[in-house]
Design an enzyme around this catalytic site. Structure first.
Site, PDB file in Angstrom:
ATOM      1  N   GLU A   1       9.495 -33.704  15.299  1.00 29.84           N
ATOM      2  CA  GLU A   1       8.948 -32.832  14.066  1.00 29.84           C
ATOM      3  C   GLU A   1       9.645 -33.194  13.144  1.00 29.84           C
ATOM      4  O   GLU A   1      10.704 -33.177  12.998  1.00 29.84           O
ATOM      5  CB  GLU A   1       9.067 -31.224  14.425  1.00 29.84           C
ATOM      6  CG  GLU A   1       7.772 -30.566  15.118  1.00 29.84           C
ATOM      7  CD  GLU A   1       6.712 -30.342  14.284  1.00 29.84           C
ATOM      8  OE1 GLU A   1       6.691 -30.597  13.256  1.00 29.84           O
ATOM      9  OE2 GLU A   1       5.864 -29.516  14.695  1.00 29.84           O
TER      10      GLU A   1
ATOM     11  N   ARG B   1      11.612 -18.263  17.703  1.00 29.05           N
ATOM     12  CA  ARG B   1      12.605 -19.357  17.248  1.00 29.05           C
ATOM     13  C   ARG B   1      12.122 -19.895  15.802  1.00 29.05           C
ATOM     14  O   ARG B   1      10.936 -19.735  15.473  1.00 29.05           O
ATOM     15  CB  ARG B   1      12.723 -20.624  18.184  1.00 29.05           C
ATOM     16  CG  ARG B   1      11.445 -21.279  18.512  1.00 29.05           C
ATOM     17  CD  ARG B   1      11.771 -22.801  18.907  1.00 29.05           C
ATOM     18  NE  ARG B   1      10.401 -23.425  19.186  1.00 29.05           N
ATOM     19  CZ  ARG B   1       9.666 -23.973  18.380  1.00 29.05           C
ATOM     20  NH1 ARG B   1       9.837 -24.085  17.083  1.00 29.05           N
ATOM     21  NH2 ARG B   1       8.414 -24.695  18.827  1.00 29.05           N
TER      22      ARG B   1
ATOM     23  N   ASN C   1      10.747 -22.720  13.321  1.00 29.24           N
ATOM     24  CA  ASN C   1       9.744 -23.728  13.413  1.00 29.24           C
ATOM     25  C   ASN C   1      10.141 -24.542  12.317  1.00 29.24           C
ATOM     26  O   ASN C   1      11.147 -24.908  11.702  1.00 29.24           O
ATOM     27  CB  ASN C   1       8.413 -23.237  13.647  1.00 29.24           C
ATOM     28  CG  ASN C   1       7.445 -24.312  14.254  1.00 29.24           C
ATOM     29  OD1 ASN C   1       8.010 -25.100  14.988  1.00 29.24           O
ATOM     30  ND2 ASN C   1       6.363 -24.464  13.759  1.00 29.24           N
TER      31      ASN C   1
ATOM     32  N   GLU D   1       6.202 -19.347  23.968  1.00 29.38           N
ATOM     33  CA  GLU D   1       5.050 -18.972  24.754  1.00 29.38           C
ATOM     34  C   GLU D   1       6.104 -18.414  26.017  1.00 29.38           C
ATOM     35  O   GLU D   1       7.039 -18.983  26.348  1.00 29.38           O
ATOM     36  CB  GLU D   1       4.513 -20.165  25.491  1.00 29.38           C
ATOM     37  CG  GLU D   1       3.321 -20.623  24.519  1.00 29.38           C
ATOM     38  CD  GLU D   1       2.610 -21.899  25.003  1.00 29.38           C
ATOM     39  OE1 GLU D   1       2.974 -22.226  26.097  1.00 29.38           O
ATOM     40  OE2 GLU D   1       1.491 -22.217  24.601  1.00 29.38           O
TER      41      GLU D   1
ATOM     42  N   ASN E   1       4.240 -22.963  10.007  1.00 30.95           N
ATOM     43  CA  ASN E   1       4.278 -24.288  10.324  1.00 30.95           C
ATOM     44  C   ASN E   1       4.433 -25.088   8.857  1.00 30.95           C
ATOM     45  O   ASN E   1       5.146 -24.512   8.034  1.00 30.95           O
ATOM     46  CB  ASN E   1       3.048 -24.665  11.219  1.00 30.95           C
ATOM     47  CG  ASN E   1       3.599 -25.578  12.064  1.00 30.95           C
ATOM     48  OD1 ASN E   1       4.323 -26.774  11.967  1.00 30.95           O
ATOM     49  ND2 ASN E   1       2.984 -25.663  13.187  1.00 30.95           N
TER      50      ASN E   1
ATOM     51  N   ASP F   1      -0.557 -28.461  11.903  1.00 28.99           N
ATOM     52  CA  ASP F   1       1.005 -28.571  12.304  1.00 28.99           C
ATOM     53  C   ASP F   1       1.662 -28.830  10.929  1.00 28.99           C
ATOM     54  O   ASP F   1       1.584 -28.044  10.187  1.00 28.99           O
ATOM     55  CB  ASP F   1       1.032 -29.506  13.307  1.00 28.99           C
ATOM     56  CG  ASP F   1       2.387 -29.219  13.991  1.00 28.99           C
ATOM     57  OD1 ASP F   1       3.287 -28.571  13.498  1.00 28.99           O
ATOM     58  OD2 ASP F   1       2.509 -29.736  15.268  1.00 28.99           O
TER      59      ASP F   1
END
Length: 300
Positions: A19, A102, A104, A122, A155, A205
């Protein structure tokens, strides 16, 4: 798709959840994170080597600091990372009342402030608490403001070339939204829908802007990046990549004419993984006919 477009896998060292790619001109390197491996990585196209620093929590984003090194968003805190010593220095802890959250994706704005958002992890496959995320701005004086809340998965983000619009993705809306942006205060306001992804594009994303002011959005599980015109709200190009879990993109290389695209193998079952030899690799796209712009530095 133009026949001059070339896609090659350049980083074969696979990421569980690659990422937040950032081109770092001063190191002539691509910096990125592997969120689920809790690593910040740096790949040199000259040596073809990947160096990495392990951190003590999932790291959602990395950005360049003006004075050298990086600012990172890991767990639910902002921190500085000194690459040479591998020291991580906490700036600020947030959301301590949300143990499943958390950080991102994140990026630095035109005035050197670091924007980064949170999400709920999740708790079981496909199960997450809804609307637990927020978008924060870390100012150069280390103060923080909350810009948005009730987000699902904060995102991709970027700013228009005239610095009047902020673009943001909350992945579970399956859309890109545009906000008015005050470059002097860093505040955002007045969200409006810019583009809603089509079914085969799956979920948005990471995102970046090119030198023509168009947006590139990575489509996780859609196996592609798409180019969107913010003026019209229309998709104007699709580039398919050789693996499904496409996570983010940035421009880089000596004149910012190369696009680097990260991917993930986490989230693929064994049968799918066996058919996806490139899952988790990083790709370079050349021949797009458009360049990117240099990354902003966090101003502290």
């Amino acid at each position: 798709m133009s026949s001059s477009i070339k896609i090659e896998s350049v980083v074969k060292e696979k990421n569980r959840m690659g990422e937040c790619p950032v081109w770092e001109e001063r190191e002539n390197a691509l910096v990125y994170v592997d969120i689920n491996s809790q690593k910040v990585c740096r790949w040199s196209p000259i040596t073809n080597e990947v160096q990495s620093v392990s951190v003590d929590a999932r790291v959602g984003s990395v950005a360049l600091r003006q004075c050298g090194g990086y600012v990172i968003a890991l767990g639910t805190r902002f921190a500085f990372l000194d690459w040479d010593t591998q020291a991580v220095t906490t700036i600020l802890e947030l959301e301590q009342d949300k143990p499943n959250n958390r950080f991102n994706d994140g990026k630095v704005d035109p005035k050197g402030r670091f924007f980064a958002g949170t999400m709920a992890e999740e708790t079981a496959p496909g199960v997450r608490a809804r609307r637990q995320g927020a978008l924060y701005t870390l100012f150069p004086d280390h103060s923080v403001i909350k810009q948005l809340d009730q987000l699902d998965i904060s995102n991709g983000l970027d700013w228009s070339l005239d610095h009047r619009t902020f673009f943001h993705i909350d992945s579970l809306t399956y859309a890109v939204h545009a906000f008015s942006y005050d470059v002097h205060t860093g505040k955002i306001a007045c969200p409006k829908l810019l583009y809603h992804l089509e079914k085969e594009e799956q979920m948005p994303d990471g995102m970046c802007i090119d030198a023509e002011g168009k947006l590139w959005v990575a489509c996780i599980d859609g196996g592609r990046v798409i180019r969107i015109d913010p003026e019209t709200g229309k998709r104007i190009q699709t580039v398919r990549l050789p693996t499904p879990r496409i996570t983010s993109c940035c421009f880089g290389g000596k004149d910012y004419s190369e696009m680097y695209v990260t991917s993930a193998y986490d989230g693929l079952d064994e049968a799918t993984l066996a058919k996806e030899p490139h899952a988790g690799e990083i790709f370079k796209i050349t021949g797009l006919g458009v360049k990117g712009i240099p990354q902003n530095f966090y101003a502290a």
